[in-house]
Design an enzyme around this catalytic site. Structure first.
Site, short mmCIF file in Angstrom:
data_model
loop_
_atom_site.label_atom_id
_atom_site.label_comp_id
_atom_site.label_asym_id
_atom_site.label_seq_id
_atom_site.Cartn_x
_atom_site.Cartn_y
_atom_site.Cartn_z
N LEU A 20 -49.04 13.11 -7.00
CA LEU A 20 -48.36 14.30 -6.48
C LEU A 20 -46.97 13.97 -5.97
CD1 LEU A 20 -48.40 17.28 -5.70
CD2 LEU A 20 -49.56 16.65 -3.56
N ALA A 21 -46.86 12.98 -5.09
CA ALA A 21 -45.55 12.60 -4.55
C ALA A 21 -44.63 12.10 -5.67
CB ALA A 21 -45.70 11.53 -3.48
N ASP A 22 -45.20 11.36 -6.62
CA ASP A 22 -44.40 10.84 -7.72
C ASP A 22 -43.78 11.96 -8.54
OD1 ASP A 22 -46.86 9.21 -7.06
OD2 ASP A 22 -45.69 7.68 -8.10
N GLY A 23 -44.59 12.95 -8.89
CA GLY A 23 -44.10 14.04 -9.72
C GLY A 23 -43.05 14.88 -9.03
N ALA B 169 -39.81 12.97 -8.87
CA ALA B 169 -39.13 12.93 -10.16
C ALA B 169 -38.34 14.22 -10.39
CB ALA B 169 -40.15 12.72 -11.28
#
Length: 243
Positions: free
Chosen positions: A14-17, A20
Site C-alpha cells: 500500500l505505502a509503496d504504491g 510511486a
C-alpha cells in the site's frame, strides 16, 4: 485502538504504491518547473510521507486536543449506519449514509422509520453513537435477502450501497470490461498474462502495457554493456556464476 486487538497490515504494498504515484506527480511537477525556470531540481520523497498525508487531520487533532483516533473498523465517527453487511446468499455489501437524507431513506427501506423520529437521528455524529442499533436494523434486513436484491432495492430507494467484490467479481464486471481495466499481455513463457491496465488513458497518447516483464537476466548484456563490459567479459562472468 483496543489494546486487546492487534493492528492489521494490508496484504499488498500500500505505502509503496501510493509513494510511486506521488513520486510520478512530483517528477512531472519538477519537469514543469524546469520548463518555466530552466532549472532542474531534486525530488526528495520518503515512502512513508504520502500515506501519512492520507491519515487526514489526525496529527492536527492530536496536537491540538491530545486525542488519538480509536479503531473504528468499517464504521465512522461522523455518520451511521456505515458498515459492511452479509447477505442471505453469503455475499457482502457496503452501506454508507454520509447525508441525512440517505440515512432517512435507508431506515424507511429496512422498515424502521421510527428511528428517523429520534432526536439523535438528526445528527451524523449522534447517529454514530447509536451504531449498534442501526447496524442491527440494517444488517437483519439485508441478511434476509440475496445480494442482487439488496443492491436493487437500495438503488431504487436512492440509498448508497455497493456490492463488495473479490477478484472474481472484478473479472466478471461489465464496467471493468468496458473500461479495459484488465488486459491480456503476451508472454513467451506463459502464452499470456492477465494484469491491470495502465492507470489512465490520455486522449492523444493513451499508453499501453508492452510486456508482462522481462525474464531473469534478459537484459544483462545490455545493461553491463552500458558500463563498458563486453560480451566476452559477460560470458566469463556467467561461467563464474557472477551474473
Amino acid at each position: 485502538m483496543s489494546p486487546t486487538v492487534p493492528p492489521t497490515l494490508p496484504p499488498f504494498g500500500l505505502a509503496d504504491g501510493i509513494a510511486a504515484l506521488a513520486a510520478a506527480f512530483a517528477t512531472m511537477t519538477a519537469l514543469r518547473a524546469r520548463d518555466t525556470t530552466g532549472r532542474g531540481q531534486v525530488v526528495d520523497l520518503a515512502i512513508i510521507e504520502p500515506i501519512l498525508t492520507l491519515l487526514g487531520p489526525q496529527p492536527t487533532v492530536y496536537d491540538a486536543l491530545g486525542q488519538i483516533q480509536p479503531r473504528t473498523g468499517n464504521r465512522s465517527a461522523n455518520n451511521a449506519p456505515r458498515n459492511t453487511y452479509r447477505t442471505r446468499d453469503g455475499r457482502w455489501v457496503a452501506v454508507s449514509t454520509s447525508a441525512q437524507s440517505i440515512a432517512e431513506r435507508v431506515m424507511h427501506l429496512v422498515g424502521r422509520p421510527e428511528f428517523v423520529d429520534e432526536p439523535w437521528f438528526a445528527s451524523g455524529a449522534e447517529r454514530a453513537k447509536h451504531a449498534d442499533e442501526l447496524d442491527e436494523a440494517v444488517g437483519s434486513w439485508i441478511a434476509e435477502r440475496d445480494r442482487d436484491e439488496v443492491v436493487r432495492a437500495f438503488e431504487e430507494a436512492q440509498a448508497a450501497v455497493a456490492p463488495i467484490y473479490d477478484v472474481r467479481d472484478v473479472m466478471a464486471d461489465p464496467q471493468f470490461a468496458a473500461l479495459g481495466s484488465l488486459v491480456r499481455v503476451p508472454d513467451p513463457e506463459l502464452g499470456s498474462v492477465l494484469m491491470q491496465n495502465v492507470l489512465f488513458r490520455l486522449s492523444e497518447t493513451p499508453g499501453a502495457i508492452r510486456s508482462a516483464g522481462p525474464s531473469i537476466g534478459q537484459h544483462t548484456e545490455e545493461v553491463l554493456g552500458e558500463i563498458g563490459i563486453g560480451p566476452d567479459e559477460v560470458a566469463e562472468l556467467r561461467k563464474k556464476g557472477a551474473v
